[in-house]
Design a protein around this motif. Structure first.
Motif, PDB file in Angstrom:
ATOM      1  N   ILE A 170       2.616 -18.210 -44.032  1.00  0.00           N
ATOM      2  CA  ILE A 170       1.583 -18.321 -45.068  1.00  0.00           C
ATOM      3  C   ILE A 170       0.640 -19.453 -44.651  1.00  0.00           C
ATOM      4  O   ILE A 170       1.048 -20.606 -44.596  1.00  0.00           O
ATOM      5  CB  ILE A 170       2.224 -18.638 -46.449  1.00  0.00           C
ATOM      6  N   SER A 171      -0.607 -19.114 -44.368  1.00  0.00           N
ATOM      7  CA  SER A 171      -1.577 -20.148 -43.945  1.00  0.00           C
ATOM      8  C   SER A 171      -2.345 -20.680 -45.148  1.00  0.00           C
ATOM      9  O   SER A 171      -2.816 -19.902 -45.987  1.00  0.00           O
ATOM     10  CB  SER A 171      -2.601 -19.565 -42.971  1.00  0.00           C
TER      11      SER A 171
ATOM     12  N   VAL B 179      -1.365 -14.793 -51.373  1.00  0.00           N
ATOM     13  CA  VAL B 179      -0.505 -15.826 -51.946  1.00  0.00           C
ATOM     14  C   VAL B 179      -1.346 -17.013 -52.397  1.00  0.00           C
ATOM     15  O   VAL B 179      -2.275 -17.412 -51.692  1.00  0.00           O
ATOM     16  CB  VAL B 179       0.536 -16.311 -50.897  1.00  0.00           C
TER      17      VAL B 179
ATOM     18  N   LEU C 151       6.827 -22.967 -46.276  1.00  0.00           N
ATOM     19  CA  LEU C 151       5.920 -21.842 -46.542  1.00  0.00           C
ATOM     20  C   LEU C 151       5.085 -21.532 -45.299  1.00  0.00           C
ATOM     21  O   LEU C 151       4.833 -20.369 -44.980  1.00  0.00           O
ATOM     22  CB  LEU C 151       5.026 -22.143 -47.744  1.00  0.00           C
ATOM     23  N   LYS C 152       4.678 -22.563 -44.574  1.00  0.00           N
ATOM     24  CA  LYS C 152       3.900 -22.338 -43.349  1.00  0.00           C
ATOM     25  C   LYS C 152       4.748 -21.632 -42.293  1.00  0.00           C
ATOM     26  O   LYS C 152       4.272 -20.735 -41.602  1.00  0.00           O
ATOM     27  CB  LYS C 152       3.338 -23.655 -42.816  1.00  0.00           C
TER      28      LYS C 152
ATOM     29  N   MET D 251      -2.621 -14.342 -46.493  1.00  0.00           N
ATOM     30  CA  MET D 251      -1.721 -13.492 -47.290  1.00  0.00           C
ATOM     31  C   MET D 251      -2.173 -13.540 -48.746  1.00  0.00           C
ATOM     32  O   MET D 251      -2.865 -14.447 -49.149  1.00  0.00           O
ATOM     33  CB  MET D 251      -0.265 -13.994 -47.169  1.00  0.00           C
TER      34      MET D 251
ATOM     35  N   ILE E 126       8.473 -12.360 -48.780  1.00  0.00           N
ATOM     36  CA  ILE E 126       8.450 -13.828 -48.677  1.00  0.00           C
ATOM     37  C   ILE E 126       9.872 -14.392 -48.802  1.00  0.00           C
ATOM     38  O   ILE E 126      10.276 -15.256 -48.030  1.00  0.00           O
ATOM     39  CB  ILE E 126       7.508 -14.434 -49.751  1.00  0.00           C
TER      40      ILE E 126
ATOM     41  N   ARG F  53      -1.994 -11.381 -56.639  1.00  0.00           N
ATOM     42  CA  ARG F  53      -1.612 -12.433 -55.691  1.00  0.00           C
ATOM     43  C   ARG F  53      -0.314 -13.092 -56.158  1.00  0.00           C
ATOM     44  O   ARG F  53      -0.119 -13.338 -57.346  1.00  0.00           O
ATOM     45  CB  ARG F  53      -2.737 -13.466 -55.579  1.00  0.00           C
TER      46      ARG F  53
ATOM     47  N   SER G 249      -4.095 -18.947 -50.000  1.00  0.00           N
ATOM     48  CA  SER G 249      -3.755 -18.662 -48.604  1.00  0.00           C
ATOM     49  C   SER G 249      -4.883 -17.848 -47.980  1.00  0.00           C
ATOM     50  O   SER G 249      -5.460 -16.968 -48.625  1.00  0.00           O
ATOM     51  CB  SER G 249      -2.451 -17.875 -48.525  1.00  0.00           C
TER      52      SER G 249
END
Ligand code: ATP
Ligand code: ZN
Length: 288
Positions: free
Chosen positions: A28-29, A46, A23-24, A44, A203, A4, A41
């Motif tokens: 990326i949630s 992440v 980031l959103k 993803m 990213i 990750r 996340s």
């Protein structure tokens, strides 16, 4: 070791909201929660590390975080204080803009730094500035309430972050010299593991797209065909515009991405040159 990707951002402070928003926007949630220091996340591979901004350069250097968002001021301070830090600078992010500047009490007539006591939270940057300018002054390191120090006998002058200057003004201080212009910066570890490199590249590329889009606008207007060239010349940083014929044979619609803000003056100049129905739209993402 996990596959990750870890991104370090400031937990609470002037970088936090814009960092998480960015980031959103990159798809990326995650759910921000005030008590969690580690956000997973949901969509993803992440994880977000919520930390103090001062810790971000070291976390990226140690490869505990693959990416980080930090002010250029903090990064420069850490790099000057520890020459072994190995960090890659990626993109300037356009938010948390401020400058590091010297300031003096208004009633101190002499703004010469020589032989002064200077209070700052950025001793390495100030030291570097003083030595490059052959100035002999004493540095007093202090974290917090730097603006107060000249009035309680700790310092003669200060070197601190300024954005609007209102804080200096309300503390009876006057800005004298700028040391550094700063904004938020995306930094990357120089030891990325192969298993993560594709996602990190993705990213970083998404972040670049969002940043480029936020500076750009989409403009559309109608015009006489004879005016195309003179109108296109007025567009700031335009990518080759699209010209679409309209039902009225002498008329065209011109569409273009402009990589800079479009000011009222430009719109007025376009109108003056014959453009009509001018529409300026924000762009959310811009990928090449
Ligand atoms: P932490 O608890 O994370 O150490 P902090 O008190 O050091 O927080 P903040 O005041 O939140 O930090 O500032 C974070 C960063 O925001 C600064 O390092 C700088 O890059 C930027 N910044 C500082 N002051 C301003 C300002 N007045 N306007 C805009 N950006 C600023
Ligand atoms: Zn800090």
């Amino acid at each position: 070791m996990t596959d990750r990707v870890r991104i370090a951002v400031q937990k609470n402070g002037r970088l936090s909201d814009e960092s998480t928003k960015l980031l959103k926007k990159c798809g990326i949630s995650f759910n921000k929660s005030s008590d969690k220091l580690f956000l997973r996340s949901s969509n993803m591979m992440v994880d977000i590390l919520m930390v103090r901004d001062d810790d971000i350069p070291k976390l990226v250097h140690q490869n505990i975080a693959d990416l980080g968002i930090v002010g250029e001021n903090v990064l420069k301070e850490k790099l000057l204080a520890d020459k072994t830090l190995n960090i890659e600078r990626e993109t300037k992010l356009g938010f948390s803009k401020c400058r590091l500047a010297f300031a003096k009490p208004k009633d101190l007539i002499d703004a010469d730094l020589n032989n002064k006591k200077i209070a700052t939270s950025y001793p390495a940057i100030v030291e570097d500035y003083l030595s490059k300018n052959s100035i002999n002054a004493e540095i007093v390191e202090i974290h917090g309430s730097v603006e107060l120090t000249p009035f309680v006998g700790i310092s003669d002058m200060i070197c601190d972050l300024v954005s609007t200057g209102i804080t200096l003004e309300s503390n009876n201080l006057e800005e004298c010299y700028t040391v550094l212009e700063s904004q938020a910066l995306l930094i990357k570890s120089s030891k990325i593991e192969v298993s993560k490199s594709a996602l990190i590249k993705k990213i970083v590329s998404r972040i670049n797209s969002v940043i480029e889009a936020s500076d750009s606008k989409y403009i559309m207007f109608n015009a006489d065909s004879k005016d195309i060239e003179s109108l296109v010349d007025l567009l700031p940083a335009a990518e080759s515009p699209t010209v679409i014929p309209l039902a009225n044979k002498n008329k065209v619609a011109i569409h273009s991405v402009c990589k800079e803000e479009i000011f009222w003056e430009t719109i007025e100049a376009l109108k003056f040159q014959g453009a009509s129905s001018i529409l300026v739209l924000p762009i959310e993402k811009l990928a090449h």
